[in-house]
Design a protein around this motif. Structure first.
Motif, mmCIF file in Angstrom:
data_model
loop_
_atom_site.group_PDB
_atom_site.id
_atom_site.type_symbol
_atom_site.label_atom_id
_atom_site.label_comp_id
_atom_site.label_asym_id
_atom_site.label_seq_id
_atom_site.Cartn_x
_atom_site.Cartn_y
_atom_site.Cartn_z
ATOM 1 N N GLY A 238 1.778 7.835 -4.757
ATOM 2 C CA GLY A 238 0.869 8.245 -5.827
ATOM 3 C C GLY A 238 -0.437 7.501 -5.721
ATOM 4 O O GLY A 238 -1.148 7.584 -4.732
ATOM 5 N N SER A 239 -0.769 6.730 -6.762
ATOM 6 C CA SER A 239 -2.004 5.945 -6.790
ATOM 7 C C SER A 239 -1.675 4.466 -6.816
ATOM 8 O O SER A 239 -0.593 4.066 -7.270
ATOM 9 C CB SER A 239 -2.821 6.298 -8.045
ATOM 10 O OG SER A 239 -3.161 7.669 -8.065
ATOM 11 N N PRO A 240 -2.597 3.609 -6.344
ATOM 12 C CA PRO A 240 -2.354 2.165 -6.443
ATOM 13 C C PRO A 240 -2.176 1.755 -7.890
ATOM 14 O O PRO A 240 -2.783 2.342 -8.797
ATOM 15 C CB PRO A 240 -3.636 1.552 -5.848
ATOM 16 C CG PRO A 240 -4.285 2.648 -5.066
ATOM 17 C CD PRO A 240 -3.903 3.929 -5.733
ATOM 18 N N ILE A 241 -1.349 0.749 -8.121
ATOM 19 C CA ILE A 241 -1.215 0.258 -9.490
ATOM 20 C C ILE A 241 -2.503 -0.473 -9.870
ATOM 21 O O ILE A 241 -3.229 -0.957 -8.998
ATOM 22 C CB ILE A 241 0.006 -0.666 -9.656
ATOM 23 C CG1 ILE A 241 -0.206 -1.987 -8.893
ATOM 24 C CG2 ILE A 241 1.280 0.031 -9.195
ATOM 25 C CD1 ILE A 241 0.816 -3.056 -9.237
ATOM 26 N N PRO A 242 -2.829 -0.560 -11.137
ATOM 27 C CA PRO A 242 -4.038 -1.304 -11.532
ATOM 28 C C PRO A 242 -3.895 -2.777 -11.156
ATOM 29 O O PRO A 242 -2.854 -3.392 -11.400
ATOM 30 C CB PRO A 242 -4.099 -1.115 -13.048
ATOM 31 C CG PRO A 242 -3.221 0.061 -13.340
ATOM 32 C CD PRO A 242 -2.156 0.060 -12.295
ATOM 33 N N GLU A 243 -4.938 -3.339 -10.603
ATOM 34 C CA GLU A 243 -4.908 -4.769 -10.259
ATOM 35 C C GLU A 243 -4.645 -5.619 -11.493
ATOM 36 O O GLU A 243 -3.993 -6.668 -11.423
ATOM 37 C CB GLU A 243 -6.236 -5.118 -9.588
ATOM 38 C CG GLU A 243 -6.503 -6.588 -9.409
ATOM 39 C CD GLU A 243 -7.124 -7.200 -10.669
ATOM 40 O OE1 GLU A 243 -6.651 -8.274 -11.079
ATOM 41 O OE2 GLU A 243 -8.056 -6.587 -11.223
ATOM 42 N N GLY A 334 -4.198 -9.196 0.656
ATOM 43 C CA GLY A 334 -5.128 -8.130 0.345
ATOM 44 C C GLY A 334 -4.779 -7.553 -1.012
ATOM 45 O O GLY A 334 -3.685 -7.006 -1.197
ATOM 46 N N VAL A 335 -5.663 -7.689 -1.954
ATOM 47 C CA VAL A 335 -5.380 -7.238 -3.323
ATOM 48 C C VAL A 335 -5.183 -5.723 -3.353
ATOM 49 O O VAL A 335 -4.219 -5.219 -3.956
ATOM 50 C CB VAL A 335 -6.515 -7.666 -4.271
ATOM 51 C CG1 VAL A 335 -6.256 -7.132 -5.681
ATOM 52 C CG2 VAL A 335 -6.650 -9.180 -4.286
ATOM 53 N N GLN A 336 -6.062 -4.989 -2.701
ATOM 54 C CA GLN A 336 -5.948 -3.536 -2.701
ATOM 55 C C GLN A 336 -4.650 -3.088 -2.019
ATOM 56 O O GLN A 336 -3.964 -2.190 -2.509
ATOM 57 C CB GLN A 336 -7.156 -2.921 -1.994
ATOM 58 C CG GLN A 336 -7.096 -1.409 -1.807
ATOM 59 C CD GLN A 336 -7.164 -0.642 -3.109
ATOM 60 O OE1 GLN A 336 -7.474 -1.216 -4.155
ATOM 61 N NE2 GLN A 336 -6.869 0.654 -3.065
ATOM 62 N N ARG A 337 -4.328 -3.719 -0.902
ATOM 63 C CA ARG A 337 -3.101 -3.342 -0.193
ATOM 64 C C ARG A 337 -1.876 -3.650 -1.037
ATOM 65 O O ARG A 337 -0.925 -2.874 -1.067
ATOM 66 C CB ARG A 337 -3.020 -4.074 1.148
ATOM 67 C CG ARG A 337 -1.831 -3.648 2.012
ATOM 68 C CD ARG A 337 -1.802 -2.150 2.212
ATOM 69 N NE ARG A 337 -0.856 -1.734 3.228
ATOM 70 C CZ ARG A 337 -0.285 -0.534 3.261
ATOM 71 N NH1 ARG A 337 -0.568 0.358 2.313
ATOM 72 N NH2 ARG A 337 0.548 -0.206 4.214
ATOM 73 N N LEU A 338 -1.887 -4.776 -1.730
ATOM 74 C CA LEU A 338 -0.772 -5.124 -2.601
ATOM 75 C C LEU A 338 -0.604 -4.086 -3.704
ATOM 76 O O LEU A 338 0.524 -3.667 -4.016
ATOM 77 C CB LEU A 338 -0.987 -6.512 -3.207
ATOM 78 C CG LEU A 338 0.110 -7.015 -4.144
ATOM 79 C CD1 LEU A 338 1.431 -7.177 -3.403
ATOM 80 C CD2 LEU A 338 -0.302 -8.336 -4.794
ATOM 81 N N CYS A 339 -1.705 -3.635 -4.285
ATOM 82 C CA CYS A 339 -1.632 -2.613 -5.338
ATOM 83 C C CYS A 339 -1.069 -1.304 -4.799
ATOM 84 O O CYS A 339 -0.356 -0.581 -5.503
ATOM 85 C CB CYS A 339 -3.007 -2.398 -5.955
ATOM 86 S SG CYS A 339 -3.621 -3.798 -6.914
ATOM 87 N N GLU A 340 -1.390 -0.981 -3.539
ATOM 88 C CA GLU A 340 -0.835 0.213 -2.916
ATOM 89 C C GLU A 340 0.663 0.067 -2.686
ATOM 90 O O GLU A 340 1.451 0.974 -2.987
ATOM 91 C CB GLU A 340 -1.545 0.468 -1.583
ATOM 92 C CG GLU A 340 -3.003 0.851 -1.718
ATOM 93 C CD GLU A 340 -3.728 0.896 -0.383
ATOM 94 O OE1 GLU A 340 -4.933 1.182 -0.386
ATOM 95 O OE2 GLU A 340 -3.090 0.640 0.660
ATOM 96 N N VAL A 341 1.064 -1.072 -2.150
ATOM 97 C CA VAL A 341 2.486 -1.298 -1.852
ATOM 98 C C VAL A 341 3.320 -1.232 -3.128
ATOM 99 O O VAL A 341 4.376 -0.585 -3.176
ATOM 100 C CB VAL A 341 2.667 -2.657 -1.147
ATOM 101 C CG1 VAL A 341 4.157 -3.011 -1.039
ATOM 102 C CG2 VAL A 341 2.035 -2.639 0.243
ATOM 103 N N LYS A 473 -11.703 4.884 -2.314
ATOM 104 C CA LYS A 473 -10.330 5.346 -2.079
ATOM 105 C C LYS A 473 -9.760 6.007 -3.330
ATOM 106 O O LYS A 473 -9.033 6.968 -3.257
ATOM 107 C CB LYS A 473 -9.441 4.164 -1.661
ATOM 108 C CG LYS A 473 -9.709 3.689 -0.236
ATOM 109 C CD LYS A 473 -8.603 2.798 0.261
ATOM 110 C CE LYS A 473 -7.371 3.620 0.509
ATOM 111 N NZ LYS A 473 -6.297 2.876 1.157
ATOM 112 N N ASP A 474 -10.073 5.423 -4.508
ATOM 113 C CA ASP A 474 -9.532 5.979 -5.754
ATOM 114 C C ASP A 474 -10.030 7.402 -5.998
ATOM 115 O O ASP A 474 -9.375 8.195 -6.676
ATOM 116 C CB ASP A 474 -9.913 5.090 -6.934
ATOM 117 C CG ASP A 474 -9.183 3.755 -6.896
ATOM 118 O OD1 ASP A 474 -8.179 3.664 -6.159
ATOM 119 O OD2 ASP A 474 -9.633 2.815 -7.581
ATOM 120 N N GLU A 475 -11.223 7.711 -5.443
ATOM 121 C CA GLU A 475 -11.786 9.039 -5.675
ATOM 122 C C GLU A 475 -11.194 10.103 -4.751
ATOM 123 O O GLU A 475 -11.385 11.296 -4.975
ATOM 124 C CB GLU A 475 -13.304 8.974 -5.462
ATOM 125 C CG GLU A 475 -14.016 8.166 -6.548
ATOM 126 C CD GLU A 475 -15.480 7.886 -6.186
ATOM 127 O OE1 GLU A 475 -15.904 8.393 -5.120
ATOM 128 O OE2 GLU A 475 -16.157 7.189 -6.947
#
Length: 476
Positions: A238-243, A334-341, A473-475
């Motif tokens: 789906g989408s990354p979780i909010p940081e 990586g904050v963004q990668r962690l949110c994706e995982v 990426k979110d867009e």
């Protein structure tokens, strides 16, 4: 009468020749090394169904496919060694000649795989096949073991587990006999890299060497037309979780406030909303909070448990926080990668304990039944709030006891499931085989480069953490 007997003998010989020269799915067992966590279990289930569909379309028969967390729920099954006995017991004396081991994220093309196994089967000296990895120098994750006697032969090799590998069932049987006689045993109590440790066990030493892995081009690290297997990337769910739904708790001490902690602030720390450094002294500039536990040189068990208790209490007033990320002050992420995982896992009130899995006690017969998994601390641990609360109730035998091992042993007693992610790393990138670390975008590493503590973050994570790239990426 003699003529009839000769004809009968000839028919039997021809039938035997046809049997040994033919090869199909009846001669193969597919073993998916899986986990019980819902996301990983669903991926393994899809792979099993895909293999069954492919083989039915090829041969109109049901293949033998095992999902380990369902069919062989054995502690330490991920190290492969505990799976040898049940597989040999079940299939020895049957038509099975080869056992294929794959991960749940391994892509399998059955026609090409069966062809590759048929080709290997014709070479009786070929005992196991896969994609070979090798170390350029001794590494900490392989206990600094290096086989100089093999350098002229191309070096010691071990399979890339993510690409899958295959073993003859007679090699598995022989290995079991060697283990039971005491001719083969693992030198270390810890299971860190099961692929290396399995190859190490099979090889033994130069006085009585076992077969080295045979490289087979059908086992790939990147998809190509000739590939029978290759690792799939870990797709976002789906989408990354909010940081802002993650609370970052960083373990440190006052001696590192101006060094390691500052590196965190300069790198991934500036991209997070909720962060606190937990130390032996307060320091509002970080900010750091004293936990009231004396600093120890090793272990840090009491300190870690105290941190978990404090953070769980703090996030009670932060209902949007679903995850607690426990990091060392030299964890690089990586904050963004962690949110994706984390989009693939259940936070909040579900118990989730995620990170890089190590094992203790599985490699030796006398300790195997008492072996347990633990999430190694340096690569960081992603804990749901409920998971952190459960671990916060664990007791330390000593304030300086190893925190990650103590929490792993406690989780075993409490029957809390630990989930492994190969995207978390306990060591620096250079400690891993290039093909293995490049299989996918990693989430974490551990330990700064001495001369350039920013290098790992800049190389692996900075680009994706930049706000402009996150928004882009979110867009999509």
């Amino acid at each position: 009468m003699n003529l009839k007997l000769k004809l009968k003998t000839l028919v039997l010989i021809l039938a035997y020749i046809e049997y040994v020269s033919s090869f199909d799915s009846r001669n193969v067992v597919f073993t998916i090394v899986s986990q019980q966590e819902p996301y990983h279990a669903s991926v393994a289930k899809r792979l099993k169904e895909n293999i069954e569909t492919q083989v039915w379309e090829l041969e109109e028969r049901q293949p033998k496919v095992h999902v380990t967390h369902e069919d062989f729920p054995i502690p330490g099954a991920w190290t492969i060694i505990p799976l040898l006995r049940p597989l040999v017991t079940k299939y020895n004396g049957s038509d099975v000649r080869w056992v294929v081991f794959v991960e749940s994220h391994t892509a399998v093309r059955c026609k090409r795989l069966i062809d590759a196994l048929a080709a290997a089967d014709r070479h009786k000296d070929t005992m196991w096949i896969g994609y070979p990895l090798r170390d350029d120098e001794p590494t900490i994750i392989h206990h600094f073991t290096f086989y100089e006697e093999l350098e002229e032969e191309g070096g010691f090799v071990y399979p890339n587990f993510a690409s899958g590998f295959a073993m003859r069932i007679q090699l598995m049987e022989k290995l079991l006999d060697q283990i039971e006689r005491g001719d083969r045993k693992l030198e270390a109590d810890f299971s860190i890299d099961p692929a290396f440790e399995l190859a190490q066990l099979i090889y033994g030493d130069k006085t009585n060497p076992g077969p080295l892995l045979t490289a087979d081009p059908s086992f790939c690290v990147v998809s190509a037309d000739n590939c029978a297997t290759y690792p799939r990337q870990f797709d976002i769910c789906g989408s990354p979780i909010p940081e802002s739904s993650i609370y970052f708790a960083v373990k440190t001490w006052s001696g590192f406030h101006s060094t390691r902690a500052k590196v965190v602030k300069k790198t991934w720390g500036k991209h997070v909303t909720n962060i606190m450094f937990y130390s032996d002294k307060d320091d509002p500039s970080l900010p750091a909070e004293a936990v009231g536990v004396p600093n120890t040189k090793t272990g840090h068990c009491l300190k870690t448990v105290t941190i978990l208790q404090r953070v769980v209490e703090r996030v009670r007033d932060l209902p949007h926080v679903k995850w607690i990320f426990l990091a060392d002050d030299d964890t690089i992420l990586g904050v963004q990668r962690l949110c994706e995982v984390l989009s693939c896992y259940r936070g909040g009130d579900d118990v989730t304990i995620l990170g890089e899995r190590y094992g203790y006690g599985y490699g030796k017969r006398e300790t195997a039944s008492k072996g347990y998994d633990y999430v190694t601390g340096g690569g960081g641990a992603a804990l749901s709030v409920a998971g952190a609360a459960a671990l916060g109730a664990c007791a330390c035998a000593d304030p300086a006891a190893p925190d990650d091992m103590t929490l792993g042993a406690c989780a075993r007693i409490l029957r809390l499931p630990l989930t492994h992610s190969p995207l978390f790393h306990q060591a620096r990138p250079r400690e891993y085989a290039r093909e293995a670390v490049a299989r996918d975008r990693p989430a974490t590493f551990h330990r700064h480069e001495p001369r350039d503590p920013l290098r790992v973050y800049v190389t692996w994570f900075q680009h994706h953490d930049l706000p402009a790239n996150r928004n882009w990426k979110d867009e999509l």
